[in-house]
Design an enzyme around this catalytic site. Structure first.
Site, PDB file in Angstrom:
ATOM      1  N   GLU A  73       0.815  -1.229   0.000  1.00  0.00           N
ATOM      2  CA  GLU A  73       0.000   0.000   0.000  1.00  0.00           C
ATOM      3  C   GLU A  73       0.845   1.275   0.000  1.00  0.00           C
ATOM      4  O   GLU A  73       0.657   2.174   0.821  1.00  0.00           O
ATOM      5  CB  GLU A  73      -0.986  -0.007   1.180  1.00  0.00           C
ATOM      6  CG  GLU A  73      -2.159   0.925   0.931  1.00  0.00           C
ATOM      7  CD  GLU A  73      -3.303   0.777   1.918  1.00  0.00           C
ATOM      8  OE1 GLU A  73      -3.719  -0.367   2.185  1.00  0.00           O
ATOM      9  OE2 GLU A  73      -3.757   1.806   2.419  1.00  0.00           O
ATOM     10  N   ARG A  90      -2.992   0.675  -3.945  1.00  0.00           N
ATOM     11  CA  ARG A  90      -3.792  -0.183  -3.060  1.00  0.00           C
ATOM     12  C   ARG A  90      -4.748   0.638  -2.196  1.00  0.00           C
ATOM     13  O   ARG A  90      -5.803   0.170  -1.788  1.00  0.00           O
ATOM     14  CB  ARG A  90      -2.865  -1.060  -2.201  1.00  0.00           C
ATOM     15  CG  ARG A  90      -3.643  -2.084  -1.408  1.00  0.00           C
ATOM     16  CD  ARG A  90      -2.774  -3.171  -0.805  1.00  0.00           C
ATOM     17  NE  ARG A  90      -3.619  -3.997   0.033  1.00  0.00           N
ATOM     18  CZ  ARG A  90      -3.288  -5.167   0.530  1.00  0.00           C
ATOM     19  NH1 ARG A  90      -2.110  -5.683   0.268  1.00  0.00           N
ATOM     20  NH2 ARG A  90      -4.116  -5.844   1.286  1.00  0.00           N
ATOM     21  N   ASN A 147      -9.675   1.572  -0.352  1.00  0.00           N
ATOM     22  CA  ASN A 147     -10.283   2.220   0.818  1.00  0.00           C
ATOM     23  C   ASN A 147     -11.438   3.147   0.443  1.00  0.00           C
ATOM     24  O   ASN A 147     -11.913   3.909   1.281  1.00  0.00           O
ATOM     25  CB  ASN A 147      -9.234   3.035   1.591  1.00  0.00           C
ATOM     26  CG  ASN A 147      -8.163   2.141   2.171  1.00  0.00           C
ATOM     27  OD1 ASN A 147      -8.409   0.959   2.423  1.00  0.00           O
ATOM     28  ND2 ASN A 147      -6.966   2.669   2.356  1.00  0.00           N
ATOM     29  N   HIS A 149     -14.125   4.062   2.894  1.00  0.00           N
ATOM     30  CA  HIS A 149     -13.688   3.617   4.220  1.00  0.00           C
ATOM     31  C   HIS A 149     -13.365   4.775   5.169  1.00  0.00           C
ATOM     32  O   HIS A 149     -13.378   4.586   6.383  1.00  0.00           O
ATOM     33  CB  HIS A 149     -12.491   2.666   4.107  1.00  0.00           C
ATOM     34  CG  HIS A 149     -12.890   1.273   3.694  1.00  0.00           C
ATOM     35  ND1 HIS A 149     -13.451   0.990   2.474  1.00  0.00           N
ATOM     36  CD2 HIS A 149     -12.827   0.080   4.355  1.00  0.00           C
ATOM     37  CE1 HIS A 149     -13.702  -0.311   2.379  1.00  0.00           C
ATOM     38  NE2 HIS A 149     -13.339  -0.889   3.518  1.00  0.00           N
TER      39      HIS A 149
HETATM   40  N1  GLY Z   1      -6.448  -9.240   4.543  1.00  0.00           N
HETATM   41  C1  GLY Z   1      -7.031  -8.118   3.921  1.00  0.00           C
HETATM   42  C2  GLY Z   1      -6.152  -7.418   2.993  1.00  0.00           C
HETATM   43  O1  GLY Z   1      -4.990  -7.750   2.870  1.00  0.00           O
HETATM   44  O2  GLY Z   1      -6.578  -6.475   2.335  1.00  0.00           O
END
Ligand code: GLY
Length: 381
Positions: A250, A254, A258, A261
């Site tokens: 991330e 990545r 979200n 979120h």
């Molecule tokens: N285990 C959830 C993720 O890696 O996004």
């Protein structure tokens, strides 16, 4: 989005992470093949299944029978259900039980359950003997499309959610879509929020397909012979697998996962992480707010926000702050929760916003005053 399935063969999605690559196998009734799949993955391995009391009641015997049929030695570690098990005390119990079951580096942990079990068992697997391989057998829609894939594992600290953990990818994910038949309608619907999130964030064609086919996903193909559920899960897993393989830690894209979120977590925390607002419901509401905030900033046409909201309303997910039973905290408390979650950098917040349906982007220059004014209006609506 690829064309929907026409046959009941399992779908295999690969997460391309070089020596840590793994398959996600999706299909109805796959739990019956748990033993043969584990035997093929790790011949001679012993297995410790980590699960919770609710899932154990419904599915543990089936999983154990599948391991017995393949001649695999196994034990089970059963913890109380719910987010409360993502704590140090339960983590310690699970780790000690794995050691007591004499699970060695060549053996396997099986996480049989939803997101809590995947996070807890995955972190125990990452920690015991400095790293054991584990297999995810997700039993909720949310965990089949999201939390069983990606390798983030962990527990909560008294300072917040998921603050102690490790990146530890599973060696295999087995998503048996028949296990979802035992979920309550509310829990299934909450998981669906993460499904439609994948359409909203990066796949407009998938979102349009969901608008037309969501009822078949809920029905699960038992009567209609449709493979809509399997197709939807595969599209989400392919989307996530692609993002994770390009940005495992991330650092960049990545974060798009979200979407919904930031607002969602603040509302979820404001509702005390309770049954008043399930995680998926908070994500649904958070996605609507992200779209409406994007529209207010002139990034999208109001019609896009209306369309996103109309679909969630049709499915029966919350789309307005007033839908949260028992209400939400005031704007000061929500802004504090957002700042805690996101950290203010040089006076600005980072949000996932949109240029349209399927066109999410990372906005790292959002003025907190704008968010406050937006939320103030939403709390009045
Ligand atoms: N285990 C959830 C993720 O890696 O996004």
């Amino acid at each position: 989005m690829t064309a929907p399935l026409r046959s009941g063969e399992p779908i295999v999605v690969q997460v391309a992470l070089a020596e840590r690559a793994y398959d996600i196998v999706i299909g109805r009734g796959l739990i019956g093949s748990l033993g043969t799949r584990i035997k093929a993955l790790r011949p001679g391995a012993k297995v410790a299944i980590v699960t919770d009391e609710n899932v154990a009641q419904k599915h543990l015997a089936t999983a154990e029978a599948a391991l017995d049929a393949a001649g695999i030695e196994h034990s089970a570690i059963v913890v109380p259900p719910g987010e409360g098990s993502k704590n140090f005390a339960t983590f310690e119990k699970v780790c000690e039980a794995i050691v007591a079951a004499r699970i060695e580096r060549s053996d396997l942990i099986v996480a049989l359950g939803g997101g809590v079990i995947g996070d807890l068992a995955g972190f125990a697997a990452a920690s015991v003997r400095r790293g054991l391989d584990f297999v995810q057998v997700p039993t909720t829609l949310l965990s089949q499309v999201d939390s069983s894939v990606g390798g983030k594992t962990g527990i909560n600290s008294r300072h917040g959610k998921n603050l102690v953990g490790a990146f530890h990818q599973p060696a295999l994910v087995i998503a048996d879509t028949a296990l979802l038949d035992t979920l309550s309608p509310r829990e299934f619907r909450a998981g669906y929020a993460e499904v439609m999130k994948f359409g909203l964030l990066g796949d407009a064609a998938f979102f349009a397909w969901l608008e037309a086919n969501w009822q078949d996903i809920f029905a699960g193909g038992q009567s209609s012979g449709s493979f809509a559920r399997e197709h939807a899960i595969a599209v989400c897993c392919r989307g996530k697998a692609g993002i994770v393989s390009r940005d495992e830690r991330e650092i960049g894209e990545r974060a798009l996962l979200n979407l919904g979120h930031t607002f969602g977590h603040a509302l979820e925390a404001g509702a005390g992480f309770s049954q008043r607002l399930l995680h998926g419901e908070a994500v649904a509401l958070g996605c609507v707010l992200a779209f409406e905030f994007s529209a207010r900033k002139g990034l999208i046409a109001a019609a896009d926000a209306t369309r996103a909201r109309a679909h969630l309303e049709a499915v029966g997910l919350p789309t307005q702050v007033k839908d949260v039973s028992g209400g939400v905290p005031d704007v000061d408390a929500l802004m504090n929760l957002i700042a805690q979650d996101k950290k203010v950098k040089r006076g600005k917040l980072t949000f996932i916003l949109v240029h349209g349906i399927g066109k999410a982007f990372i906005a790292n220059d959002v003025d907190p005053a704008e968010v406050r004014a937006f939320l103030t209006d939403k709390l009045k609506a």
